[in-house]
Design a protein around this motif. Sequence first.
Motif, PDB file in Angstrom:
ATOM      1  N   VAL A 151       0.883  -1.192   0.070  1.00 61.15           N
ATOM      2  CA  VAL A 151      -0.031  -0.081   0.099  1.00 61.15           C
ATOM      3  C   VAL A 151       0.835   1.145  -0.133  1.00 61.15           C
ATOM      4  O   VAL A 151       1.697   1.330   0.780  1.00 61.15           O
ATOM      5  CB  VAL A 151      -0.923   0.054   1.078  1.00 61.15           C
ATOM      6  CG1 VAL A 151      -1.957   1.383   1.084  1.00 61.15           C
ATOM      7  CG2 VAL A 151      -1.889  -1.300   1.195  1.00 61.15           C
ATOM      8  N   PHE A 152       0.674   2.146  -0.772  1.00 61.18           N
ATOM      9  CA  PHE A 152       1.361   3.500  -1.052  1.00 61.18           C
ATOM     10  C   PHE A 152       0.356   4.584  -0.863  1.00 61.18           C
ATOM     11  O   PHE A 152      -0.873   4.695  -1.523  1.00 61.18           O
ATOM     12  CB  PHE A 152       2.115   3.549  -2.453  1.00 61.18           C
ATOM     13  CG  PHE A 152       3.095   2.525  -2.519  1.00 61.18           C
ATOM     14  CD1 PHE A 152       4.449   2.968  -2.142  1.00 61.18           C
ATOM     15  CD2 PHE A 152       2.927   1.347  -2.874  1.00 61.18           C
ATOM     16  CE1 PHE A 152       5.538   1.936  -2.479  1.00 61.18           C
ATOM     17  CE2 PHE A 152       4.121   0.325  -3.263  1.00 61.18           C
ATOM     18  CZ  PHE A 152       5.366   0.653  -2.952  1.00 61.18           C
ATOM     19  N   ASP A 153       0.883   5.634  -0.173  1.00 62.25           N
ATOM     20  CA  ASP A 153      -0.091   6.587  -0.205  1.00 62.25           C
ATOM     21  C   ASP A 153       0.592   7.837  -1.287  1.00 62.25           C
ATOM     22  O   ASP A 153       1.650   8.114  -1.231  1.00 62.25           O
ATOM     23  CB  ASP A 153       0.041   7.598   1.229  1.00 62.25           C
ATOM     24  CG  ASP A 153      -1.045   6.648   2.125  1.00 62.25           C
ATOM     25  OD1 ASP A 153      -2.000   6.141   1.936  1.00 62.25           O
ATOM     26  OD2 ASP A 153      -0.565   6.639   3.345  1.00 62.25           O
ATOM     27  N   VAL A 154      -0.481   8.347  -2.141  1.00 56.87           N
ATOM     28  CA  VAL A 154       0.114   9.222  -3.237  1.00 56.87           C
ATOM     29  C   VAL A 154       0.167  10.674  -2.762  1.00 56.87           C
ATOM     30  O   VAL A 154      -0.631  11.231  -1.965  1.00 56.87           O
ATOM     31  CB  VAL A 154      -0.815   9.231  -4.337  1.00 56.87           C
ATOM     32  CG1 VAL A 154      -0.606  10.267  -5.439  1.00 56.87           C
ATOM     33  CG2 VAL A 154      -0.829   7.722  -4.832  1.00 56.87           C
ATOM     34  N   ALA A 155       1.145  11.478  -3.089  1.00 56.32           N
ATOM     35  CA  ALA A 155       1.485  12.776  -2.830  1.00 56.32           C
ATOM     36  C   ALA A 155       1.871  13.275  -4.353  1.00 56.32           C
ATOM     37  O   ALA A 155       2.493  12.991  -5.005  1.00 56.32           O
ATOM     38  CB  ALA A 155       2.523  12.923  -1.974  1.00 56.32           C
ATOM     39  N   GLY A 156       1.287  14.447  -4.280  1.00 56.70           N
ATOM     40  CA  GLY A 156       1.644  15.464  -5.513  1.00 56.70           C
ATOM     41  C   GLY A 156       0.614  14.991  -6.739  1.00 56.70           C
ATOM     42  O   GLY A 156      -0.275  14.521  -6.444  1.00 56.70           O
ATOM     43  N   ASP A 157       0.924  15.566  -8.031  1.00 59.79           N
ATOM     44  CA  ASP A 157       0.004  15.802  -9.105  1.00 59.79           C
ATOM     45  C   ASP A 157       0.579  15.135 -10.396  1.00 59.79           C
ATOM     46  O   ASP A 157       0.058  15.283 -11.407  1.00 59.79           O
ATOM     47  CB  ASP A 157      -0.067  17.198  -9.526  1.00 59.79           C
ATOM     48  CG  ASP A 157       0.941  18.065  -9.633  1.00 59.79           C
ATOM     49  OD1 ASP A 157       2.211  17.527  -9.831  1.00 59.79           O
ATOM     50  OD2 ASP A 157       0.862  19.270 -10.269  1.00 59.79           O
ATOM     51  N   ASP A 171      -4.607  10.214  -2.558  1.00 64.59           N
ATOM     52  CA  ASP A 171      -5.040   8.673  -2.812  1.00 64.59           C
ATOM     53  C   ASP A 171      -4.490   7.579  -2.232  1.00 64.59           C
ATOM     54  O   ASP A 171      -3.218   7.841  -1.858  1.00 64.59           O
ATOM     55  CB  ASP A 171      -5.380   8.452  -4.436  1.00 64.59           C
ATOM     56  CG  ASP A 171      -6.550   9.108  -4.841  1.00 64.59           C
ATOM     57  OD1 ASP A 171      -7.501   9.634  -4.314  1.00 64.59           O
ATOM     58  OD2 ASP A 171      -6.508   9.298  -6.311  1.00 64.59           O
ATOM     59  N   ARG A 172      -5.143   6.587  -2.091  1.00 65.69           N
ATOM     60  CA  ARG A 172      -4.067   5.465  -1.407  1.00 65.69           C
ATOM     61  C   ARG A 172      -4.219   4.538  -2.547  1.00 65.69           C
ATOM     62  O   ARG A 172      -5.302   3.849  -3.342  1.00 65.69           O
ATOM     63  CB  ARG A 172      -4.563   4.887  -0.118  1.00 65.69           C
ATOM     64  CG  ARG A 172      -4.001   3.710   0.361  1.00 65.69           C
ATOM     65  CD  ARG A 172      -4.497   3.393   1.719  1.00 65.69           C
ATOM     66  NE  ARG A 172      -3.610   4.237   2.672  1.00 65.69           N
ATOM     67  CZ  ARG A 172      -3.673   4.164   3.766  1.00 65.69           C
ATOM     68  NH1 ARG A 172      -4.565   3.425   4.574  1.00 65.69           N
ATOM     69  NH2 ARG A 172      -3.010   4.995   4.697  1.00 65.69           N
ATOM     70  N   LEU A 173      -3.051   3.813  -3.000  1.00 59.39           N
ATOM     71  CA  LEU A 173      -2.882   2.812  -3.926  1.00 59.39           C
ATOM     72  C   LEU A 173      -2.836   1.324  -3.361  1.00 59.39           C
ATOM     73  O   LEU A 173      -1.860   0.945  -2.551  1.00 59.39           O
ATOM     74  CB  LEU A 173      -1.444   2.909  -4.753  1.00 59.39           C
ATOM     75  CG  LEU A 173      -1.373   4.347  -5.425  1.00 59.39           C
ATOM     76  CD1 LEU A 173       0.057   4.343  -6.139  1.00 59.39           C
ATOM     77  CD2 LEU A 173      -2.460   4.581  -6.374  1.00 59.39           C
ATOM     78  N   ILE A 174      -3.401   0.401  -3.711  1.00 56.08           N
ATOM     79  CA  ILE A 174      -3.384  -1.017  -3.328  1.00 56.08           C
ATOM     80  C   ILE A 174      -3.065  -1.908  -4.380  1.00 56.08           C
ATOM     81  O   ILE A 174      -3.527  -1.882  -5.439  1.00 56.08           O
ATOM     82  CB  ILE A 174      -4.841  -1.664  -3.055  1.00 56.08           C
ATOM     83  CG1 ILE A 174      -5.488  -0.520  -2.175  1.00 56.08           C
ATOM     84  CG2 ILE A 174      -5.123  -2.846  -2.481  1.00 56.08           C
ATOM     85  CD1 ILE A 174      -5.122  -0.295  -0.757  1.00 56.08           C
ATOM     86  N   CYS A 175      -1.704  -2.369  -4.175  1.00 53.90           N
ATOM     87  CA  CYS A 175      -0.881  -2.891  -5.188  1.00 53.90           C
ATOM     88  C   CYS A 175      -0.647  -4.508  -4.969  1.00 53.90           C
ATOM     89  O   CYS A 175      -0.586  -4.830  -3.379  1.00 53.90           O
ATOM     90  CB  CYS A 175       0.585  -2.282  -5.512  1.00 53.90           C
ATOM     91  SG  CYS A 175       0.303  -0.420  -5.739  1.00 53.90           S
TER      92      CYS A 175
END
Length: 262
Positions: A151-157, A171-175
Amino acid sequence: MNQYWILNPTTRQTISKPENISESMMRTMSWWKRLDERRKELGWNKAELARRSGIPYDNINKYLRGEIEQPRGDALETLARTIKRPLLWLRDGIEVEGGELVPAPGRLVAGALVGKAEAGTFREVDAFDQAEREVIAVPPDERFPNARILVFDVAGDSMNDLRPRPILDGDRLICVAYEDVAHEAVLRDGMVVVVERTRDGGQTREWSVKQVEIYQGRTEFHPRSTNPKHKPIVVERDVFADEGSQVEVVGLVRRVQNDLPF
């Protein structure tokens, strides 16, 4: 040019079943000793326990050394379900009538919160960081049920213009861990992945989310952004090419989520 590789899955080894241990002895053990004995009984090494549970190997190692008395979140429940034993047995050494538990379909599984995916931001890697990764509950991945969840938390555009659904700040990425699925999910155009780029001899690291483009002789990892500062990572298929940075696909993005504030 960047040097690029994908790690092979961890080699498994067989561990022989231990001698029988009485239930009274089991009750006097620490929870992690019960976990270790059950692991050996199943013939799993530590890496296999980590793979099956979705809990990071570093965490498993600390548990089995007795370094963490009370794991965070639902880690104990996840481990009990993985080894097919009741939570009461693992946590307290108490037997539950009915014997082994079988995981129910549709249950949540453990995902390791790895860190922040932020394009263009290199952070120092602390090789001696012993902090336990947070484990969160996520839906199981039906396509790759045996792969570890990252799981990664997204920062930026850098992906705010991805179609059909942008990936936005917060957003949170489920990988799924790419090394676990690389044999059946070969990189192809359009895949959205988390890329790890390291430099300074591995002392600094960047995680970023990108979309794959495959060309003859090279692979490109593209931002999809309205911000022109974000540039693609271009990897030439030349094993001798090395400009001081290394690139690895660490996660295949399977789900994007964002909890709305209230």
